[in-house]
Design a protein around this motif. Structure first.
Motif, short mmCIF file in Angstrom:
data_model
loop_
_atom_site.label_atom_id
_atom_site.label_comp_id
_atom_site.label_asym_id
_atom_site.label_seq_id
_atom_site.Cartn_x
_atom_site.Cartn_y
_atom_site.Cartn_z
N PHE B 385 75.84 46.68 51.78
CA PHE B 385 74.67 46.74 50.64
C PHE B 385 73.63 47.27 51.09
O PHE B 385 72.66 47.85 50.37
N LYS B 387 73.00 49.43 53.50
CA LYS B 387 73.28 50.80 53.39
C LYS B 387 72.91 51.47 51.96
O LYS B 387 72.18 52.48 51.85
N LEU B 388 73.58 50.80 50.88
CA LEU B 388 73.54 51.40 49.62
C LEU B 388 71.81 51.26 49.38
O LEU B 388 71.46 51.99 48.66
N PHE B 391 70.15 53.94 50.79
CA PHE B 391 70.55 55.22 50.02
C PHE B 391 69.74 55.44 48.60
O PHE B 391 69.24 56.36 48.39
N GLU B 392 69.64 54.41 47.93
CA GLU B 392 69.24 54.51 46.50
C GLU B 392 67.71 54.82 46.72
O GLU B 392 67.29 55.54 45.70
N GLU B 395 67.38 58.27 47.65
CA GLU B 395 67.63 59.53 46.93
C GLU B 395 67.49 59.41 45.31
O GLU B 395 67.90 60.07 44.71
N ARG B 397 65.92 58.76 41.86
CA ARG B 397 65.12 59.43 41.02
C ARG B 397 64.28 58.67 39.95
O ARG B 397 63.39 58.77 39.35
N PHE B 398 65.24 57.85 39.64
CA PHE B 398 64.93 56.87 38.34
C PHE B 398 64.39 55.35 38.83
O PHE B 398 64.74 54.85 39.94
N SER B 400 65.29 52.81 37.29
CA SER B 400 66.54 51.82 37.39
C SER B 400 67.15 51.87 38.57
O SER B 400 67.63 50.67 39.10
N GLN B 401 66.96 52.98 39.46
CA GLN B 401 67.72 52.85 40.69
C GLN B 401 66.79 52.22 41.70
O GLN B 401 67.23 51.19 42.53
N VAL B 403 64.89 49.45 40.79
CA VAL B 403 65.41 48.30 40.60
C VAL B 403 66.62 47.82 41.17
O VAL B 403 67.01 46.61 41.70
N ARG B 404 67.48 48.40 41.03
CA ARG B 404 68.99 48.21 41.68
C ARG B 404 68.74 48.15 43.06
O ARG B 404 69.57 47.15 43.71
N ASP B 407 67.77 44.83 43.74
CA ASP B 407 68.46 43.60 43.96
C ASP B 407 69.57 43.66 44.74
O ASP B 407 69.86 42.71 45.39
N MET B 408 69.97 44.74 45.27
CA MET B 408 70.85 45.00 46.24
C MET B 408 70.38 44.36 47.76
O MET B 408 71.07 43.57 48.57
#
Lengths: 401, 575
Positions: B385, B387-388, B391-392, B395, B397-398, B400-401, B403-404, B407-408
């Motif tokens: 996670f 790494k994720l 990554f988010e 890369e 753009r939004f 929501s990403q 925020v995610r 959270d991650m």
């Protein structure tokens, strides 16, 4: 509309708003094993509650099986290019798990989520195929289902080809093959790269989540075995110490049960959403493939049209009597080309909308999954702490002897 | 089994006041001190559960292991040093009385000795002692502290033709004691493993009937197969454990053999265990003489106190074997039998105990492995996670990403923390449950002591049989010679010889009986000691295990409760 990420019991979701507001809600319930031996399969009750005018009534119940859902997905994929069609759970590869309670429940949940996502999507919910799926009688459904298998069987091969094209443009150039026509859109390139990378990352995360479920089961098992062994040791020791051992053993066995429960929760509420995420990304890849197809078609038609135009001009100059024919052909081709361009542009537009929706949806889905995960882990740890803590006064009593 | 240092008998006070609890947190937790790197490594070699320890020591490339994480932890905001390690934190008092065990970080059992291996003096109080029952309230002030360290490779200086010669390792054995019989307070010697074997054999001979801690195995196969470094370290640990157990034994600690082993520099002045072949040879040389009556065809009293096979007296071996066969298959009961019913019952009970210990020990090992795996997988999940998240963030753009990603990160951090806790929990669990393993090992000593008893009894039985045989021979001769007037010179001589044999055998018999009684006493003494110590040790094990579980479960729960809270916004959205 209801997102329906986790409809645990599969009970039908009642509308929140009065009947004046349009609603369409579906639940997939009651898995039942039908048929015998190799032919055996699971059927589900699909209950639809709606006030959409196109539908036959406020409530309809039909019986469907997995392949019916596949039919629906394939139809939607054909008709609604550019939209990320909600993913289906996989066909189980391993025979012996096909009818395990856990697998059936996971599949039912995933199918429920699938249909509800379609029902919640502004464009997809209008689909005639959806109406058919939700309302048609079983014979009609069976007929439709077997009809389509021929045409769409080649899909996986097609799909693979599309992916290969998208990924191997370099090798094609090296091999001197005709370079496949590709969009030269840097933003889109980034998106494609993102999607492919994302799948890798998510697959890894999902793998570890699955392993974590296993670890819970294993720890539960070992606590159970340990508890039994300790109890026997206690019986041998006797007296206060023996009693303490017995209590320890009993607690250990209790915790074992809790761990098994948590393993199940983890599977349903954390690992499954992650798997669902992976599937969703794969669906996007399929759409990417469709977009590439559409782009290629548009380019080819545009090329052909240009050639035809040049030809037409030539014919007009030479005042050939084939001008009329050529004109007609040219006009047809032009219409086709414009259609192809329109299709492509629709896909592009839809994809842009979809990607925003997708990101938001996933943040929501993951947020819920993380919350459940954390809640479950905290709950488990608390149970463990409580169980062991309750032993301490008993040990204290032991020490004074 | 456990530390023999006792600060006097202290009541196990589970519900100590908060300050007492906090004072018990002596050492910085493993992850915060780079100086504890070695501790972490050395702690690993303590456990006999190698699967657990080998991955615990696998800190070189696993990014999650605390000591190595020093650098990345500083730079990577995701892996900031855990905040919970404040023993004075008053949060999360989940249990009003007693205080939360989450605040108490138990240092490992033998923390002090770990420091000593690294040459650090440890004057800190052993936290275990104030919470656990101590075993020998009477000998509260004397101690023997033994350390084994500094393995060195040395060459065999014998006259070998091969220039390379045989290499072997020696270990530095340092003893600190205040027992007057040792005549010194601190001394060191160098010993090799062969010396330990000698010590063990001599003790077995001198202390028949006692539960003598078994010495470490010779590990012939492992010494070839393992990495030299690892093997030497393993052996060092085993030797230290062994010597410490010897020092804990109330009788053996005062033995000459041990004293000499620990104190006398240079060559070990104990008779080496001669190899079987030469002993057989000795026995074979004696045999003809014995058979043809050229020397006393009896067992000398002083030999009687040895078991038959130790002395390799072949004739005696034959006789005792014959006796044991007669005992088992013969129609008549042997002259003396094991009559102590209590002992027989105890023996059976010990057998049962051994089975249960073995079973429990196995399951304990499985439990440890399961805990280990849980920690590992949790850590790997956290890493995935992380790494994720990166990554988010890179890369995305939004919004929501973003925020995610946040959270991650929250989840990942928690997972990594929880993983660390699982590993620490496990390191402690291993030490606690090791008690089972150790008592299982002690069973060997118990069997040995019981077989000392049986062989002593057999000796007595054999001598009694022999005595009765001699008596009947003598009677026959006397009856025969009395018929001849004036007597038969040779017969009279024979009778004299027989009478002499009877006398010697009578003495031997008495010696054998004393020996047997002595061994019985030793057995009794040891059984009582064993009962008491076992109960204490097992109780401490239970408590340690339970407290440990509670403490870490609370910590882990807190970690996840935070995440649940931070993600509680999502809960409101769904049903």
């Amino acid at each position: 509309m209801i997102t329906a990420q986790r409809s645990l019991s599969g009970s039908s979701q009642s509308p929140r708003s009065p009947s004046s507001q349009p609603y369409l809600s579906v639940s997939v319930t009651d898995p039942v094993k039908l048929g015998n031996g190799v032919q055996a399969y699971i059927s589900y009750r699909v209950i639809t509650k709606t006030n959409f005018p196109e539908y036959q009534g406020p409530e309809k119940i039909v019986i469907r099986r997995y392949n019916d859902f596949v039919w629906l997905r394939d139809r939607l994929f054909e008709k609604y290019k550019g939209i990320f069609i909600p993913p289906l759970p996989e066909k189980s590869a391993v025979e012996k798990f096909r009818f395990s309670a856990e697998f059936i429940e996971m599949r039912r949940q995933a199918l429920d989520v699938f249909v509800n996502r379609i029902a919640a999507h502004n464009d997809l919910q209008q689909s005639e195929d959806l109406r058919t799926f939700l309302q048609a009688d079983e014979e009609t459904m069976e007929r439709l289902r077997s009809q389509e298998t021929g045409i769409f069987k080649k899909k996986p091969a097609d799909f693979m080809q599309i992916l290969k094209d998208v990924q191997s443009k370099v090798s094609d150039v090296v091999l001197g093959k005709e370079k496949p026509v590709e969009e030269s859109n840097p933003e889109y390139e980034k998106l494609k790269h993102y999607v492919f990378e994302l799948e890798n990352h998510l697959t890894e995360a999902q793998k570890h989540a699955y392993r974590l479920v296993k670890r819970h089961k294993e720890l539960g098992q070992s606590l159970s075995d340990f508890g039994k062994a300790v109890k026997l040791l206690g019986a041998c020791e006797g007296q206060a110490l023996g009693k303490a051992f017995s209590e320890l053993g009993a607690k250990s066995e209790t915790l074992s049960v809790k761990l098994q429960k948590e393993a199940h929760q983890l599977l349903m509420n954390f690992e499954e959403p992650l798997k669902d995420y992976v599937r969703a990304v794969q669906s996007i890849k399929a759409t990417i493939g469709e977009r590439a197809n559409a782009f290629r078609q548009q380019c080819e038609l545009a090329e052909t049209m240009k050639l035809k135009e040049i030809n037409l001009d030539k014919l007009m100059l030479t005042r050939s009597d084939r001008v009329g024919e050529a004109e007609h052909e040219y006009r047809e081709l032009k219409a086709e080309s414009e259609e192809a361009t329109r299709r492509f542009e629709t896909i592009v537009r839809l994809m842009n909308e979809e990607i925003v929706r997708f990101q938001e949806q996933k943040t929501q889905d993951m947020g819920i999954a993380f919350h459940e995960f954390a809640k479950g882990q905290a709950r488990l740890a608390n149970s463990i702490a409580d169980a062991w803590r309750s032993l301490l006064p008993k040990l204290e009593a032991c020490s004074s002897t | 089994m456990m530390g023999s240092e006792n600060q006097g008998f202290e009541e196990a006070h589970l519900f100590a006041s908060r300050e007492e609890m906090e004072n018990l947190v002596l050492d910085e937790p493993l992850s915060n001190h780079s100086s504890n790197n070695n501790n972490h490594q050395n702690n690993n070699s303590y456990s006999s559960y190698r699967s657990a320890t080998s991955s615990l020591s696998d800190t070189t490339h696993h990014p999650l292991s605390p000591p190595i994480l020093a650098t990345p932890a500083d730079s990577d905001p995701l892996l900031s040093p855990p905040l919970y390690r404040n023993p004075n934190a008053s949060d999360n008092n989940s249990y009003i009385e007693p205080p939360s065990y989450a605040d108490v970080i138990f240092s490992p059992f033998d923390e002090n000795s770990v420091n000593e291996i690294n040459g650090l003096e440890s004057t800190s109080q052993n936290p275990e002692s104030s919470l656990t029952l101590s075993r020998s309230p009477s000998s509260s002030s004397d101690y023997i502290k033994i350390t084994v360290s500094n393995p060195k490779k040395e060459q065999e200086t014998t006259n070998s033709i091969v220039p390379g010669g045989n290499a072997y390792y020696t270990y530095l054995i340092t003893t600190r004691t205040n027992i007057p019989e040792f005549g010194g307070s601190e001394f060191s010697v160098r010993r090799r493993f062969k010396d330990v074997v000698t010590l063990s054999d001599r003790l077995a001979e001198s202390y028949r009937g006692f539960f003598i801690p078994p010495r470490p195995d010779k590990n012939v196969v492992e010494s070839q197969v393992m990495q030299k470094q690892e093997f030497v370290e393993q052996r060092r640990v085993a030797l230290e454990k062994y010597l410490r157990r010897l020092a804990e034994h109330p009788v053996i600690r005062l033995s000459d053999e041990l004293k000499v082993f620990l104190k006398v520099e240079g060559r070990l002045p104990l008779a080496t265990s001669t190899d079987v072949a030469s002993r057989m040879l000795d026995g074979a040389v004696k045999l003809p003489k014995q058979l043809f009556g050229e020397s006393t065809a009896v067992v000398a009293p002083h030999e009687v106190v040895q078991p038959a096979k130790g002395g390799m007296d072949l004739l005696r071996l034959f006789k005792e074997l014959k006796q044991s066969v007669a005992n088992d298959w013969g129609g008549s009961k042997p002259p003396v039998v094991e009559e102590d019913k209590v002992f027989m019952e105890k023996k059976e009970w010990i057998h049962d105990l051994e089975q249960q210990l073995s079973n429990a020990s196995q399951q304990a090992e499985a439990l440890v492995k399961a805990q280990q795996d849980m920690g590992e997988t949790m850590g790997e999940l956290g890493l995935a996670f992380i790494k994720l998240t990166k990554f988010e963030n890179e890369e995305g753009r939004f919004n929501s990403q973003k925020v995610r990603a946040a959270d991650m990160k929250c989840l990942a951090t928690a997972a990594v923390k929880a993983s660390r806790f699982y590993r620490e929990l496990n390191a402690q669990t291993v030490k606690h449950l090791d008690t089972l393993h150790e008592y299982l090992g002690l069973m060997l000593a118990v069997h040995s002591a019981f077989s000392d008893r049986s062989s002593a009894l057999l000796t007595v039985q054999t001598l009694l049989s022999e005595l009765s045989t001699l008596h009947s021979k003598a009677e026959k001769l006397e009856a025969a010679s009395s018929k001849i007037f004036g007597g038969d010179k040779s017969r009279i001589r024979k009778i004299e010889e027989l009478r002499e044999s009877i006398r010697v055998t009578e003495n031997a018999k008495n010696a054998a009986i004393s020996e047997y009684e002595r061994i019985k006493e030793n057995n009794k003494f040891e059984l009582e000691r064993f009962d008491k110590e076992r109960r204490t040790d097992l109780f401490n094990m239970l408590k340690g295990f339970v407290v440990n579980q509670v403490g870490y479960a609370e910590k882990i729960s807190n970690v996840w409760a935070k995440v649940a809270e931070e993600t509680s916004g999502y809960a409101n959205d769904s049903s």
